[in-house]
Design a protein around this motif. Structure first.
Motif, mmCIF file in Angstrom:
data_model
loop_
_atom_site.group_PDB
_atom_site.id
_atom_site.type_symbol
_atom_site.label_atom_id
_atom_site.label_comp_id
_atom_site.label_asym_id
_atom_site.label_seq_id
_atom_site.Cartn_x
_atom_site.Cartn_y
_atom_site.Cartn_z
ATOM 1 N N THR A 195 0.838 -1.205 0.000
ATOM 2 C CA THR A 195 0.000 0.000 0.000
ATOM 3 C C THR A 195 0.876 1.259 0.000
ATOM 4 N N ALA A 196 1.956 1.232 0.788
ATOM 5 C CA ALA A 196 2.870 2.380 0.857
ATOM 6 C C ALA A 196 3.552 2.599 -0.489
ATOM 7 N N ILE A 197 3.953 1.503 -1.143
ATOM 8 C CA ILE A 197 4.615 1.603 -2.454
ATOM 9 C C ILE A 197 3.653 2.220 -3.477
ATOM 10 N N ALA A 198 2.410 1.735 -3.486
ATOM 11 C CA ALA A 198 1.415 2.265 -4.426
ATOM 12 C C ALA A 198 1.162 3.750 -4.153
ATOM 13 N N THR A 227 2.125 -2.864 -10.303
ATOM 14 C CA THR A 227 2.401 -1.969 -11.438
ATOM 15 C C THR A 227 3.803 -1.374 -11.286
ATOM 16 N N VAL A 228 4.133 -0.957 -10.064
ATOM 17 C CA VAL A 228 5.440 -0.348 -9.803
ATOM 18 C C VAL A 228 6.541 -1.361 -10.114
ATOM 19 N N VAL A 238 11.424 6.335 -11.847
ATOM 20 C CA VAL A 238 10.507 6.682 -10.752
ATOM 21 C C VAL A 238 10.126 5.414 -9.988
ATOM 22 N N ALA A 239 9.776 4.366 -10.720
ATOM 23 C CA ALA A 239 9.390 3.101 -10.075
ATOM 24 C C ALA A 239 10.551 2.540 -9.251
ATOM 25 N N ILE A 240 11.762 2.614 -9.808
ATOM 26 C CA ILE A 240 12.936 2.104 -9.077
ATOM 27 C C ILE A 240 13.148 2.910 -7.793
ATOM 28 N N GLU A 241 13.011 4.221 -7.893
ATOM 29 C CA GLU A 241 13.177 5.069 -6.693
ATOM 30 C C GLU A 241 12.130 4.756 -5.630
ATOM 31 N N VAL A 242 10.899 4.526 -6.085
ATOM 32 C CA VAL A 242 9.819 4.202 -5.138
ATOM 33 C C VAL A 242 10.142 2.884 -4.422
ATOM 34 N N ILE A 243 10.609 1.906 -5.167
ATOM 35 C CA ILE A 243 10.964 0.611 -4.554
ATOM 36 C C ILE A 243 12.163 0.777 -3.616
ATOM 37 N N ASN A 244 13.141 1.573 -4.034
ATOM 38 C CA ASN A 244 14.311 1.803 -3.172
ATOM 39 C C ASN A 244 13.914 2.466 -1.856
ATOM 40 N N LYS A 245 12.926 3.345 -1.912
ATOM 41 C CA LYS A 245 12.474 4.023 -0.690
ATOM 42 C C LYS A 245 11.837 2.997 0.260
ATOM 43 N N SER A 273 7.013 -9.330 -1.894
ATOM 44 C CA SER A 273 8.309 -10.022 -1.929
ATOM 45 C C SER A 273 8.568 -10.654 -3.291
ATOM 46 N N LYS A 274 7.512 -10.759 -4.103
ATOM 47 C CA LYS A 274 7.707 -11.320 -5.451
ATOM 48 C C LYS A 274 8.584 -10.425 -6.326
ATOM 49 N N MET A 275 8.785 -9.190 -5.906
ATOM 50 C CA MET A 275 9.748 -8.314 -6.602
ATOM 51 C C MET A 275 11.151 -8.891 -6.515
ATOM 52 N N GLY A 276 11.381 -9.722 -5.514
ATOM 53 C CA GLY A 276 12.665 -10.395 -5.364
ATOM 54 C C GLY A 276 13.820 -9.457 -5.073
ATOM 55 N N GLU A 277 14.945 -9.680 -5.755
ATOM 56 C CA GLU A 277 16.186 -8.960 -5.453
ATOM 57 C C GLU A 277 16.071 -7.445 -5.641
ATOM 58 N N MET A 278 15.172 -7.020 -6.488
ATOM 59 C CA MET A 278 14.947 -5.589 -6.714
ATOM 60 C C MET A 278 14.615 -4.889 -5.383
ATOM 61 N N LEU A 279 13.924 -5.605 -4.512
ATOM 62 C CA LEU A 279 13.575 -5.075 -3.191
ATOM 63 C C LEU A 279 14.611 -5.517 -2.149
ATOM 64 N N LEU A 280 15.005 -6.797 -2.218
ATOM 65 C CA LEU A 280 15.844 -7.351 -1.152
ATOM 66 C C LEU A 280 17.287 -6.847 -1.183
ATOM 67 N N LYS A 281 17.827 -6.634 -2.377
ATOM 68 C CA LYS A 281 19.232 -6.223 -2.467
ATOM 69 C C LYS A 281 19.461 -4.873 -1.764
ATOM 70 N N PRO A 282 18.691 -3.817 -2.118
ATOM 71 C CA PRO A 282 18.912 -2.550 -1.397
ATOM 72 C C PRO A 282 18.555 -2.653 0.088
ATOM 73 N N ALA A 283 17.593 -3.497 0.442
ATOM 74 C CA ALA A 283 17.212 -3.637 1.858
ATOM 75 C C ALA A 283 18.350 -4.282 2.649
#
Lengths: 328, 328
Positions: A195-198, A227-228, A238-245, A273-283
């Protein structure tokens, strides 16, 4: 008709966005499953109707009757009083206040019912049958509509005094941050959930930021975490920045968990979590920067293996345990 | 000469500000004790010298020799690798990096030595002999120079994979807050410890705020949490506001603990806890506002009963357990 050695358990995962139902055998194997939207906005009575309709449908589709079901195990998002089978409150099921879901289902179906928190169920599912198999100290975080948590200590689910421990999504990481649906401020959930990402992506588009996101939906309000994720995979900045945040905040939440629990594993599940490494790597990077070295060097931060099934499998296994000894 | 049925344990609590040493009998009774300033700023070698001098002094003063001591148990502030007896890092003992304190003491004294985290020791002390007696799920928070934590689950100290779980002071509650001595940002410790209280009060005086505090010290830098406590008791508004600010953050940290652990009790120890209700009352209010109702209604938030002795007693009891089974 489904062939089973013994009666299956009907496990149900009630989330803020979808209801999943499955017939599960004793050993945790899913025999058949179904999924419906929750429509939480239509009120709890409608959601309960959708649950009971779903139960009838899965039983009929499997050419079974209610007599063939061993019992029902419901894993729901919220603060659950498992002992009494009550959903006391649920940030993502807004009008659920002290709803005696167990009694309602027992009365209407005449079967044994066990009610537990969905992330607790998922933690147990991953511990018994997923990526956490054999890991005695692990923490499970589900990142979905909301953020939930489940804590396994010494191979057992830790549920605390009232059975509602593990609300990791409602750990404040921004003291004066935005108000969360739970009433608190700056919770991990309000900063890093789907919800926060959206919400953040919608804000960026409304600000006039140029992004692929605008092409993927008819109107800005239709943007979801999914979608993001799609836009980010196509390289949209923009989508990458939103996920990084979101990953930044998720990383801070996990750094807290590392410093508090010194766990062997943190498992990230839930739809986001289905975003996988795109979310987990920066985290993971944030955890490394913020948590102490000793516990950081010991922890694996991994994706759930059972994905959408972890809650269902865990709920079924907990029902069996509960039959024997009231599942703590 | 001290009369004892069996050899006493020499328990030592090494904090950021003071070193406490005590001879403790098997049943957790303190036979005699001593206290010295830590002088952490003079470097770890000086602190170790102060520890060994303290050991010699307490033994001599008790008309004993080292042969009469069963062993030494050190509870130190920091990330402790208990298995190997190493202080890996300690935010309030700045130059302690991978110091093999256990081996150093074994080599110089020829006695068995056990090394553990100070707040873990205090949690165990309160559980066995203090306000937490018989409370199976409790969380101990020490608010002193820094903030530490100890977690008792099902009547046992929870220490995690490497033995360093429970670093509640290094839980981020202000994602982009000030940098903590541990390197992280916005930790509970940097916002609510004794050091934080002193820093905030000094800032207020330097800003030109009128306060009794100015009369209690020769120069602003001399203001400590204790000075603030004295001024607040006399009704000084600035001092009260400074304490309320720390209580606000402590309350948020405890709300997180309530949502995560759903504990039966949170025990607040450490020198700052001596402020009592002045600190605890506003902090409890924050917990009530921020944490979920169900776990909030079950938790007692109370002051340590053993006060300065909880770490000493816990360390001694853990030494005994460790002799038997390596104290987890």
């Amino acid at each position: 008709m489904v062939k089973l050695k013994s009666k299956p358990i009907l496990a149900i995962d009630v989330g803020g966005t979808k209801i999943r139902l499955a017939l599960v055998s004793d050993d945790g194997t899913i025999v058949s499953s179904k999924q419906y939207p929750t429509h939480a906005d239509k009120g709890y009575q409608e959601v309960i109707k959708r649950i009971t309709n779903g139960i009838e449908q899965i039983v009929i589709d499997s050419k079974l009757s209610l007599h063939d079901i061993r019992g029902i195990s419901v894993a729901a998002a919220g603060i659950i009083d498992s002992r009494n089978g009550i959903i006391t409150t649920s940030p993502n099921l807004p009008d659920w206040k002290d709803i005696p879901l167990k009694d309602i289902l027992v009365d209407s179906l005449g079967l044994d019912v066990y009610l537990m928190n969905d992330a607790n169920a998922a933690a147990l599912g991953e511990y018994h049958a997923g990526v956490g198999k054999g890991i005695k100290n692990l923490v499970y975080i589900t990142v979905s509509t909301g953020i939930g948590g489940g804590i396994v200590i010494d191979g057992e689910l830790y549920t605390g005094t009232d059975g509602c421990a593990g609300e990791l999504g409602h750990m404040v990481i921004e003291a004066d941050g935005p108000q969360c649906k739970c009433g608190n401020y700056g919770c991990l959930e309000i900063l890093a959930s789907g919800t926060a990402i959206a919400r953040e992506a919608q804000k960026r588009i409304n600000q006039g930021d140029k992004s692929l996101l605008s092409n993927l939906v008819k109107s800005c309000e239709e943007i979801t975490a999914r979608t993001v994720s799609i836009a980010a995979k196509k390289g949209d900045l923009v989508a990458i920045e939103v996920i990084n945040k979101a990953a930044y905040y998720l990383g801070i939440g996990m750094a807290n968990i590392v410093n508090i629990f010194n766990p062997e594993m943190i498992i990230i599940g839930g739809s986001v979590s289905k975003m996988g490494e795109m979310l987990l790597k920066p985290a993971r990077k944030v955890v490394k920067q913020r948590a102490f070295n000793l516990p950081t060097s010991s922890v694996s931060i991994v994706r759930s293996h059972l994905s959408d099934d972890s809650g269902i499998i865990g709920a079924a296994l907990c029902f069996i345990e509960n039959e024997a000894e009231n599942c703590r």
